[in-house]
Design a protein around this motif. Sequence first.
Motif, PDB file in Angstrom:
ATOM      1  N   ASP A   1     -41.548  38.480  13.036  1.00 43.58           N
ATOM      2  CA  ASP A   1     -42.937  38.835  12.734  1.00 43.58           C
ATOM      3  C   ASP A   1     -43.127  40.277  12.248  1.00 43.58           C
ATOM      4  N   GLN A   2     -42.063  41.073  12.285  1.00 42.99           N
ATOM      5  CA  GLN A   2     -42.201  42.444  11.794  1.00 42.99           C
ATOM      6  C   GLN A   2     -42.078  42.532  10.268  1.00 42.99           C
ATOM      7  N   TRP A   3     -41.703  41.421   9.646  1.00 45.47           N
ATOM      8  CA  TRP A   3     -41.480  41.394   8.192  1.00 45.47           C
ATOM      9  C   TRP A   3     -42.793  41.142   7.440  1.00 45.47           C
ATOM     10  N   ASP A   4     -42.948  41.754   6.296  1.00 48.00           N
ATOM     11  CA  ASP A   4     -44.006  41.332   5.365  1.00 48.00           C
ATOM     12  C   ASP A   4     -43.498  41.566   3.938  1.00 48.00           C
ATOM     13  N   PRO A   5     -44.208  41.065   2.944  1.00 48.51           N
ATOM     14  CA  PRO A   5     -43.698  41.170   1.570  1.00 48.51           C
ATOM     15  C   PRO A   5     -43.420  42.599   1.111  1.00 48.51           C
ATOM     16  N   GLN A   6     -44.214  43.577   1.582  1.00 48.02           N
ATOM     17  CA  GLN A   6     -43.952  44.965   1.187  1.00 48.02           C
ATOM     18  C   GLN A   6     -42.612  45.446   1.734  1.00 48.02           C
TER      19      GLN A   6
ATOM     20  N   ASN B   1     -39.277  32.919   0.126  1.00 43.70           N
ATOM     21  CA  ASN B   1     -40.309  32.127   0.799  1.00 43.70           C
ATOM     22  C   ASN B   1     -39.723  30.871   1.440  1.00 43.70           C
TER      23      ASN B   1
ATOM     24  N   ARG C   1     -37.948  31.934   4.641  1.00 49.24           N
ATOM     25  CA  ARG C   1     -38.890  32.236   5.724  1.00 49.24           C
ATOM     26  C   ARG C   1     -39.443  30.956   6.343  1.00 49.24           C
TER      27      ARG C   1
END
Lengths: 104, 172
Positions: free
Chosen positions: A23-28, A50, A53
């Motif tokens: 959950d610490q991941w995001d696209p940026q 994607n 994920r």
Amino acid sequence: MPTTIIEGHELSVDDEGFLTEYDQWDPQIAEALAQAIDVPLTDEHWKVINFLREDFKAHGATPTLRRVSTEGGVDTKTLFALFPKKPAKKMSYIAGLPKPAGCV
Amino acid sequence: MTTTTAPMEMIVPSFGSDAESGRKLAVICSKGALDMAYPGLILGNAALGEGVELDLFFTFWGFDMITKSRMYDLKFSPVGNTATHMPAALSPLPGVTAMATHSLKKSLADLNIPEVPDFLDLLKDSGARLWACRLSADMNHLKEEDLYDGVDGIISASDFIEMTDGSQLLFI
């Protein structure tokens, strides 16, 4: 467990630098990770990321290259072109997931 | 502008992407039994995925793996294979090889492991080079058109030794 600062966030990583918290991941963050290993992201890369994920979320394991080609619809040749040399490790690193554990 | 705290170094895995690692693996596939076809394919595939160059050399019974008329029909026989834990007297009975082959194929398919011809496609797509042994071709009266399309050439043992200079070698 070490941490590292990416895009201003302090993130948990393993000794090699792979993110350890889904959950610490995001696209940026993915963009920053990709830049760190010289893989400029295109739409095709994002299709793979994607899929990784979603598949990890559904099955609890990082899909292997074989699984990305049979289930994710991106063929092996393309995977080697998108993530040169070590596609399985590079794609999982950018997707913020552990390396695939499967053999094939 | 000054900052009071030193920025933390970002931990980045080493993928050896800047310089070619130069590591090469050569696998000699000499067996045509279904269970002995897989180790070379699986290890070769793992090598490619790690950025290691791969040459596969198919010789003697391993020639069946790339022979169009046989590659779809490799068999697994428990005869003489104590690792199957089957009573030795049962293994040569009619139908046992067919049953064992079917069972092995199913176990592999359940794990999404491709059949031998599809596995060769996968290796080719990943950049492998496949070589057929000249002597085996001559012994079996086979030509390039009889072999799997992805075979890069029919070469002699000396050619193979020459081209795998510096490779790590695996004989199966």
